[in-house]
Design a protein around this motif. Structure first.
Motif, PDB file in Angstrom:
ATOM      1  N   ALA A 172      -8.991   9.149  13.262  1.00 22.03           N
ATOM      2  CA  ALA A 172      -9.867   9.389  14.408  1.00 22.03           C
ATOM      3  C   ALA A 172      -9.117   9.233  15.733  1.00 22.03           C
ATOM      4  N   GLU A 173      -8.170   8.280  15.773  1.00 22.00           N
ATOM      5  CA  GLU A 173      -7.484   8.028  17.039  1.00 22.00           C
ATOM      6  C   GLU A 173      -6.695   9.252  17.498  1.00 22.00           C
ATOM      7  N   GLY A 174      -5.932   9.853  16.605  1.00 25.39           N
ATOM      8  CA  GLY A 174      -5.169  11.044  16.953  1.00 25.39           C
ATOM      9  C   GLY A 174      -6.074  12.213  17.303  1.00 25.39           C
ATOM     10  N   PHE A 175      -7.170  12.336  16.568  1.00 24.67           N
ATOM     11  CA  PHE A 175      -8.130  13.413  16.854  1.00 24.67           C
ATOM     12  C   PHE A 175      -8.697  13.273  18.263  1.00 24.67           C
ATOM     13  N   ILE A 176      -9.076  12.059  18.619  1.00 22.05           N
ATOM     14  CA  ILE A 176      -9.667  11.825  19.942  1.00 22.05           C
ATOM     15  C   ILE A 176      -8.652  12.120  21.041  1.00 22.05           C
ATOM     16  N   TYR A 177      -7.384  11.772  20.792  1.00 27.87           N
ATOM     17  CA  TYR A 177      -6.357  12.041  21.797  1.00 27.87           C
ATOM     18  C   TYR A 177      -6.248  13.542  22.061  1.00 27.87           C
ATOM     19  N   VAL A 178      -6.157  14.324  20.990  1.00 31.47           N
ATOM     20  CA  VAL A 178      -6.024  15.778  21.136  1.00 31.47           C
ATOM     21  C   VAL A 178      -7.305  16.378  21.720  1.00 31.47           C
ATOM     22  N   TRP A 179      -8.417  15.942  21.241  1.00 30.71           N
ATOM     23  CA  TRP A 179      -9.713  16.484  21.700  1.00 30.71           C
ATOM     24  C   TRP A 179      -9.939  16.211  23.185  1.00 30.71           C
ATOM     25  N   LEU A 193      -7.608  15.613  25.448  1.00 28.23           N
ATOM     26  CA  LEU A 193      -6.455  15.887  26.285  1.00 28.23           C
ATOM     27  C   LEU A 193      -6.770  16.757  27.507  1.00 28.23           C
ATOM     28  N   PRO A 194      -7.497  17.876  27.380  1.00 29.10           N
ATOM     29  CA  PRO A 194      -7.805  18.678  28.569  1.00 29.10           C
ATOM     30  C   PRO A 194      -8.564  17.880  29.633  1.00 29.10           C
ATOM     31  N   THR A 195      -9.516  17.056  29.198  1.00 29.97           N
ATOM     32  CA  THR A 195     -10.287  16.251  30.152  1.00 29.97           C
ATOM     33  C   THR A 195      -9.393  15.230  30.840  1.00 29.97           C
ATOM     34  N   ARG A 196      -8.475  14.634  30.055  1.00 28.56           N
ATOM     35  CA  ARG A 196      -7.580  13.626  30.624  1.00 28.56           C
ATOM     36  C   ARG A 196      -6.644  14.248  31.670  1.00 28.56           C
ATOM     37  N   VAL A 197      -6.084  15.412  31.352  1.00 30.02           N
ATOM     38  CA  VAL A 197      -5.194  16.107  32.291  1.00 30.02           C
ATOM     39  C   VAL A 197      -5.954  16.482  33.560  1.00 30.02           C
ATOM     40  N   TRP A 198      -7.158  16.995  33.386  1.00 33.72           N
ATOM     41  CA  TRP A 198      -7.990  17.380  34.543  1.00 33.72           C
ATOM     42  C   TRP A 198      -8.241  16.179  35.455  1.00 33.72           C
ATOM     43  N   SER A 199      -8.572  15.047  34.837  1.00 33.59           N
ATOM     44  CA  SER A 199      -8.878  13.839  35.606  1.00 33.59           C
ATOM     45  C   SER A 199      -7.634  13.356  36.377  1.00 33.59           C
ATOM     46  N   GLN A 200      -6.459  13.424  35.715  1.00 34.72           N
ATOM     47  CA  GLN A 200      -5.237  12.991  36.383  1.00 34.72           C
ATOM     48  C   GLN A 200      -4.935  13.869  37.594  1.00 34.72           C
ATOM     49  N   LYS A 201      -5.053  15.184  37.440  1.00 32.06           N
ATOM     50  CA  LYS A 201      -4.769  16.100  38.542  1.00 32.06           C
ATOM     51  C   LYS A 201      -5.767  15.898  39.688  1.00 32.06           C
ATOM     52  N   LEU A 202      -6.995  15.558  39.338  1.00 27.42           N
ATOM     53  CA  LEU A 202      -8.020  15.318  40.343  1.00 27.42           C
ATOM     54  C   LEU A 202      -7.665  14.106  41.201  1.00 27.42           C
TER      55      LEU A 202
END
Length: 401
Positions: free
Chosen positions: A380-387, A389-398
């Motif tokens: 589950a941990e790896g799945f959550i990371y990949v799933w 990822l787009p939200t995390r990148v978006w938040s960082q750029k914001l």
């Protein structure tokens, strides 16, 4: 020369369709009117209706029992599609219209008629359903709608009929307009035209008032094969018997009433009361069985298809190309929808309390939280990371901007 020499008229035995017979002949110059009454399990004695058509001037009066086709060819596909217009109305009346249109066209071809006719007014949905369905089945045949054009009030219509020997109703025994077939009843008009007015118990016939229902719950099991209901409590039943029996059992517990303001196709809102005990419970049970047997993506995608499908039935597009394409999709999804659903009927509620299927995708050793759990929690941990990822990148750029 009138609009047509020979006409097949959809006939119910009511005032409007009876007056259509002399009106077509006298006002529009039709030489021969053949009436067609469809037996769709409405429970009426149709021989008096057949005779009334002849007494009103029909050259021939046809009565066709199409109840089995009504269930197998129209109702069952709608159940497979979980068809609920505006997520509430199971289309019990609307489903009859494409079948009646088909019977009209077939009779016109058999008897050499150059037109078909119906008694619909200009305010309802049925005129659209008839006209469009007939055009889809035979685009060359004329459709006549006298009641849409004659401009007579009900009193004037009755008076016109009396001139040609059509007896007026002895009394206006009910202020309601009621349509009934095997699937249920639709009730409108009279006091119901005020959406604030509570319906009196007198409007209902297939469902008991809650106060009169049993004080003990009743459990029933509905058996499905490929999305089609085939039995009740383990006993195989033919389509008509299954609907009839379910109406009795479910209605006795006060289940199956709908009170809604719906959006008609012609642009007006209409307050409608429906009773459809069997149909509502069958759709409820079928949808639940799909949750057990269909994959998530098919289930979610099918919900949008179901809404479109319901609108198409309501809007008279049963014989359209898109409806045919959607049928193919729905049919494909039903290959695995076999099994049994158990419901508890009590005081106006039908509650699903169990479901089982040999095609079930539910896997106990994956779903359990007990010792038998075989789900790989570490994955589950790896799945959550990949799933994520787009939200995390978006938040960082914001945050950087």
């Amino acid at each position: 020369m009138g609009r047509a020499d020979k006409v097949v008229l959809a006939y119910s035995g009511g005032v409007d369709t009876s007056v259509c017979i002399p009106y077509l002949k006298e006002e529009w110059g039709v030489k021969e009117v053949i009436t067609l009454a469809a037996d769709l399990g409405q429970g009426d004695e149709l021989e008096p209706i057949r005779q009334k058509a002849l007494d009103s001037g029909a050259a021939e009066s046809l009565v066709i029992n199409a109840t089995e086709s009504f269930v197998k060819d129209y109702t069952f596909p709608a159940i497979q599609a979980n068809a609920l217009y505006e997520n509430r109305y199971p289309l019990s009346t609307a489903l009859a219209r494409p079948l009646i249109a088909k019977l009209l066209v077939e009779a016109a071809e058999k008897y050499g008629a150059d037109a078909v006719a119906h008694g619909c007014t200009g305010k309802g949905n049925d005129q659209v359903r008839f006209d469009v369905s007939i055009a889809a089945l035979n685009p060359n045949i004329k459709v006549l709608a006298p009641a849409r054009e004659w401009g007579m009030s009900r009193e004037e219509t009755i008076a016109y009929g009396e001139r040609f020997g059509i007896p007026a109703p002895v009394k206006k025994s009910s202020p309601y307009s009621i349509d009934r077939n095997l699937l249920g009843r639709s009730i409108e008009a009279g006091p119901l035209e005020d959406p604030w007015t509570e319906p009196l118990e007198e409007v209902y016939d297939l469902t008991k008032a809650i106060a009169d229902t049993p004080d003990e719950p009743e459990y029933i099991e509905i058996n499905f094969e490929r999305g089609v209901p085939v039995g009740l409590n383990g006993q195989g039943l033919d389509p008509v018997s299954l609907i009839s029996r379910l109406n009795e059992v479910v209605g006795a517990h006060g289940v199956g009433r709908i009170d809604m303001v719906e959006n008609r196709l012609v642009g007006i809102k209409s307050r409608e009361i429906y009773e459809a005990p069997a149909l509502l419970v069958l759709i409820q049970a079928h949808r639940d069985l799909e949750s057990l047997t269909l994959t998530a993506d098919v289930t979610h995608y099918k919900r949008g298809i179901e809404e479109t499908y319901s609108q198409m039935i309501y809007n008279g597009l049963w014989y359209s190309p898109l409806k045919g394409a959607l049928d193919a999709f729905v049919h494909q999804t039903q290959e695995r929808v076999s099994g049994t659903v158990r419901l508890k009927l009590f005081k106006g509620n039908a509650t699903i309390v169990g479901r089982k299927s040999e095609k079930s995708l539910y896997t106990p050793d994956l779903a359990t939280y007990g010792a038998e759990d075989t789900f790989d929690h570490k994955a589950a941990e790896g799945f959550i990371y990949v799933w994520g990822l787009p939200t995390r990148v978006w938040s960082q750029k914001l945050r950087e901007s």
